[in-house]
Enzyme design. Structure first.
Site, short mmCIF file in Angstrom:
data_model
loop_
_atom_site.label_atom_id
_atom_site.label_comp_id
_atom_site.label_asym_id
_atom_site.label_seq_id
_atom_site.Cartn_x
_atom_site.Cartn_y
_atom_site.Cartn_z
N SER A 1 0.84 -1.21 -0.11
CA SER A 1 -0.04 0.14 0.04
C SER A 1 0.74 1.28 0.08
O SER A 1 0.29 2.38 -0.07
CB SER A 1 -0.92 0.10 1.16
OG SER A 1 -0.37 -0.01 2.35
N HIS A 29 -5.35 -3.41 -2.42
CA HIS A 29 -4.84 -2.37 -3.50
C HIS A 29 -5.11 -3.11 -4.99
O HIS A 29 -4.83 -2.24 -6.11
CB HIS A 29 -4.21 -1.95 -3.15
CG HIS A 29 -3.99 -0.85 -2.03
ND1 HIS A 29 -4.59 0.43 -2.25
CD2 HIS A 29 -3.87 -0.64 -0.86
CE1 HIS A 29 -4.52 1.10 -1.07
NE2 HIS A 29 -4.19 0.28 -0.17
N LYS A 49 -12.00 0.72 -1.24
CA LYS A 49 -11.14 1.54 -2.44
C LYS A 49 -11.55 1.58 -3.99
O LYS A 49 -12.67 2.33 -3.94
CB LYS A 49 -9.65 1.03 -2.12
CG LYS A 49 -9.09 0.74 -0.65
CD LYS A 49 -7.70 0.44 -0.54
CE LYS A 49 -7.53 -0.11 0.84
NZ LYS A 49 -7.58 0.79 1.90
#
Ligand code: PLP
Length: 393
Positions: free
Chosen positions: A182, A210, A241
């Site tokens: 990340s 991610h 996200k």
């Protein structure tokens, strides 16, 4: 008069201030978007994890509104008592299909998915073999499990193998990596780690927070990107996200998911998502399937922005993803860079110890699919001016 038993906290905050590391929270009025109003100022926003710009996608807002009108604003219970609504179950079925696994369980966040899973599938008799840069939620899960934690240097498959080799064959062990790291944006070495896990009989787990919506076909993640289907026992993804809403999930075998229903503490002891969150996520998965060109736009913007930063002479590390660190070294320098960029109209958050190593402080940027090239060029021009002012380039 009673003395303040929390006075030591103020002393610690003063120490942070003395090092130039004390931060106040920046406030976004209006929407989380590629251009946002932050602390009252309109800025190009390079600080979110809103990779695909879905946080304010009109079709997803519509899904949420419709779900609120039909199903209300809350679920009113934990999943195991009365908090499993049909829409929660539908989301899990859709995610299982999407990830090409037997079953999925959704948690309140990616953090609770990682921490709740690692802590429940392991005991103090077990061993975790973990990359040194794995996310805090994995580390907390390992600590809660009370398993022995053995850390290998970042992405070092040979070092992981060596640890595995030295453990007794009958020892239960979990090999765990982030799919995308990340803070650096590089990829976990899945092919090498999967082969090592198979050779030494370890459980293989990947945290794809991610990578969800970013890597693999239609954003299926790094397991898909590296064609590792069937070789990763536990996949974690996030809905917070690229998917644009909130939540995390675990994808794997039916037995794994059934076990987590019985033992994962955040699942058992914390209320499930409002139905509007599940509805939004269902809409987002549909978008990934119907409009993969959104993901292509993210990658075009990523290539444009990273090439610009490199041309200027910034150190962007070894990123392989839209996460683009601009590494400056000292914490206070990173905060200065972030503050000056902000004054120039660019929101790029400074990150220092303990989130990254003391000498690897940085400004961390992520472009989104919805940034225009004009906005990205504006940001590059600001990086050029401020970088020269601070002697970074
Ligand atoms: C690698 C990684 N895993 C897990 C998480 C947690 O995800 P969430 O924000 O959905 O809790 C994050 C978020 O910061 C992350 O970067």
């Amino acid at each position: 008069m009673r003395t303040d038993p929390l006075a030591y906290l103020s002393a610690e905050l003063d120490a942070l201030a003395a090092q130039g590391l004390r931060r106040s929270l920046r406030e976004i009025s209006g929407e989380q978007a590629h251009r946002s109003v932050v602390d009252g100022k309109s800025v190009v926003n390079l600080s979110s994890n809103n990779y695909l710009g879905l946080t304010n996608h009109p079709a997803l807002k519509q899904r949420a509104i419709e779900a609120i009108e039909r199903l209300g604003v809350g679920s009113g219970s934990v999943r195991t008592i009365a908090g499993t609504m049909a829409i929660h179950a539908e989301l899990e079925r859709v995610l299982a299909d999407f990830k090409q696994v037997d079953a999925v369980v959704v948690f309140q966040s990616g953090f609770t998915a990682n921490a709740g899973t690692v802590s429940s599938i392991l005991t103090k008799e077990d061993v975790v073999i973990s990359d040194e840069l794995n996310h805090a939620s994995i580390i907390d899960g390992c600590r809660l499990s009370r398993a022995t934690i053995k850390v290998f240097p970042h992405k070092d498959v040979d070092a992981a193998r060596k640890i595995l080799r030295e453990l007794p064959p009958a020892q239960r062990k979990l090999l765990i990596t982030d799919g995308v790291f990340s803070m650096d944006g590089d990829l976990g070495p899945l092919p090498g780690l999967c082969a090592a896990a198979e050779e030494y009989g370890a459980i293989m787990m990947v945290d794809d927070a991610h990578a969800s919506g970013v890597f693999g076909r239609n954003g299926r993640g790094t397991v898909d990107h590296f064609a590792m289907h069937g070789r990763v026992d536990v996949q974690v993804g996030t809905l917070s996200k690229a998917i644009g809403a909130l939540g995390g999930y675990v994808a794997g075998s039916r037995a794994l998911i059934d076990f987590l229903h019985h033992r994962a503490r955040p699942f058992l002891f914390s209320t499930s998502h409002p139905p509007s969150v599940a509805a939004t996520c269902l809409g987002a998965v549909q978008l990934l399937l119907d409009e993969p060109q959104i993901i292509e736009r993210l990658w075009e913007n990523t290539r444009f922005f990273q090439a610009g930063l490199k041309r200027l002479g910034f150190d962007i590390g070894l990123t392989e993803s839209p996460i683009t660190p601009v590494i400056v070294g000292e914490g206070s320098k990173a905060m200065q860079l972030s503050d000056k960029l902000f004054a120039a109209g660019v929101f790029a958050q400074g990150i220092a110890f303990p989130t990254v190593a003391r000498d690897k402080a940085r400004v961390r940027t992520i472009v989104t699919a919805t940034h225009t090239q004009d906005e990205l060029q504006f940001a590059l021009d600001a990086f050029a001016t401020v970088g020269r002012e601070l002697g970074l380039i």
